[in-house]
Design an enzyme around this catalytic site. Structure first.
Site: not given
Length: 487
Positions: A193, A398, A267, A301, A245-248, A250
């Site tokens: 995706k 970030e 990651e 990143c 992608g983003s930590t949120e 993730g």
């Protein structure tokens, strides 16, 4: 800044435009979903429009996958795994990966132009970094396909089954290669995706997969927004999730797969420190600083977004850095002279502008070179903040844009303390002529990757990944194979 004047031996000159032709690539008016080896209309009946971020020009109408589309893609991947790919000898799988790698090389110019149109990054980065590395990942992992029994995972490591892979918009084709190549080499089938703002090179890759004649359903590509990704993550027919992608997001994915038995690699974000000691080669370090944060408009990143300078050289480095930034060229991503392209989306530009405003409000000193911005599209000038403290939001959060925060240190111990003062742990850079100091720093920096006297150097044979809120698991190298094996 879009047109830079330079004085040489008393004569003024300017860079003439050097645009790459967009005629090399054919963009379809409408794209379907790639399932079962064919493009098909979405069962959802929905489409969305992808834009050129440099001009806000619509590029194509792209299918938006719904729940039934995710079911169809996963079922297709499961069938291919059970009937063909999962039982295929490694030496045969390798042949298909080599075909994909060669096709990417043969169509490299086409991929590069499409990547810059859809993403906004400069063509010289797409051409010289993204596309060659994508091909290299397929070449590298093709070599592993028939050697898994000798990789240290036991005599007969087995694939997991169906891998669901969700990738970001900053390196669309390269991230697809990072995910697909090791999964396919180890015998898994895939549902990929791509990000909703950058789906086009993944869909061109689908054409390459057709040409390589992979068994139908071995790779499926579904496009759409976050709901399509969430549907893939939560699907009971998926054995492995890989997300960049983003930590949120993730954290949401980790919560969603908890207790399901699915293997997971994440990651995520970063706030890397680029540490420059007073014995560093300053001209070389300045180039590394520029590459560390302004490459790909800071949409990286592992970007070196925190610059830690030894106090004795801080002013000298800042002066040289400002001189260097004044030579960067911002403008048309398809121009071969362009150094700084467009921000990928309005949403990302709003985030950058909000954090930059917070930096100014908290008292940091903002500087950008003279930089006229194009009237249309999403643009932000290369920006440096000095007078930054560790409590500032621009030093903690970030930004994912071309914004550098500069701090200073007096001792190596203070440099380590400041570098590690972050919830992230993806990467770091160290600049010094002393090899012993490099090793001393690398042992103490909490980062998955530490570069020495360079920055942003990656290789398919080298594992990449982070700690803490930068995620877990490794991609690339022998270590990256483990995430796709039942071993």
């Amino acid at each position: 800044m879009a047109s830079v004047s330079t004085t040489t031996a008393g004569a003024d000159w300017e860079y003439a435009p050097a645009p790459e032709s967009r005629e090399i690539v054919t963009i379809r008016p409408e794209y379907g979903l790639f399932t079962g080896g064919e493009f098909a209309a979405p069962l959802s009946g929905k489409h969305f429009t992808t834009l050129n971020p440099a001009s806000e020009e619509p590029l194509a109408s792209v299918a938006e996958a719904g729940e039934a589309d995710v079911d169809r893609a996963v079922a297709s991947a499961r069938k291919a795994y059970d009937q063909a790919w999962g039982r295929m000898p490694g030496r045969e799988r390798a042949k298909y990966l080599y075909r994909i790698a060669r096709a990417i090389q043969e169509r490299a110019r086409e991929f590069a132009v499409l990547e810059s149109l859809d993403n906004g990054k400069p063509i010289k980065e797409s051409r010289d970094v993204d596309i060659p590395l994508a091909a290299a990942h397929f070449f590298y992992h093709a070599g592993w396909a028939d050697k898994l029994g000798y990789a240290g995972f036991g005599p007969d490591p087995r694939p997991l089954g169906v891998a669901g892979q969700v990738i970001p918009w900053n390196f669309p084709l390269l991230m697809a290669a990072w995910k697909l190549a090791p999964a396919l080499a180890t015998g898994n089938t895939c549902v990929l995706k791509p990000a909703e703002t950058t789906p086009l090179t993944a869909l061109l890759l689908a054409e390459v997969i057709q040409e390589a004649e992979l068994p139908p359903g071995t790779v499926n590509i579904i496009t759409g927004d976050g709901s399509a990704g969430a549907g893939l993550v939560g699907h009971p027919g998926v054995n492995k999730i890989a997300f960049t992608g983003s930590t949120e997001v993730g954290k949401e994915i980790q919560a969603a797969v908890a207790g399901t038995g699915k293997k997971l690699t994440l990651e995520l974000g970063g706030k890397a420190a680029n540490v420059v000691f007073d014995d560093a080669p300053l001209d070389q370090a300045v180039e590394g600083i520029v590459n560390g944060i302004f490459f790909n408009q800071g949409h990286v990143c592992c970007a070196g977004s925190r610059l830690l300078l030894a106090e004795p050289i801080a002013d000298a480095v800042l002066d040289r850095l400002k001189q260097r930034l004044a030579t960067l060229r911002l403008g048309d991503p398809l121009d071969k002279n362009t150094d700084i392209g467009a921000i990928n989306s309005r949403q990302q530009l709003d985030k950058i502008e909000g954090l930059v405003a917070a930096g100014e409000a908290e008292g940091a000193q903002r500087w950008s070179p003279p930089c006229p911005l194009p009237a249309r599209g999403y643009w932000f000038p290369p920006t440096v903040f000095s007078g930054v403290s560790q409590s500032h939001r621009i030093a903690r959060e970030e930004i994912f844009g071309p914004v550098l925060s500069v701090l200073t240190f007096r001792t190596p111990e203070e440099a380590v303390a400041k570098a590690n003062n972050t919830p992230y742990g993806l990467s770091a850079g160290v600049w010094t002529e002393k090899g012993s100091r490099i090793l001393w720093m690398a042992q103490r920096l909490r980062a998955g990757v530490v570069w020495a006297n360079t920055y942003n150097r990656v290789d398919p044979a080298s594992p990449f990944g982070g700690y803490q809120e930068s995620g877990f698991g490794r991609e690339g190298g022998r270590a990256g194979l483990a995430a796709y094996l039942d071993a």
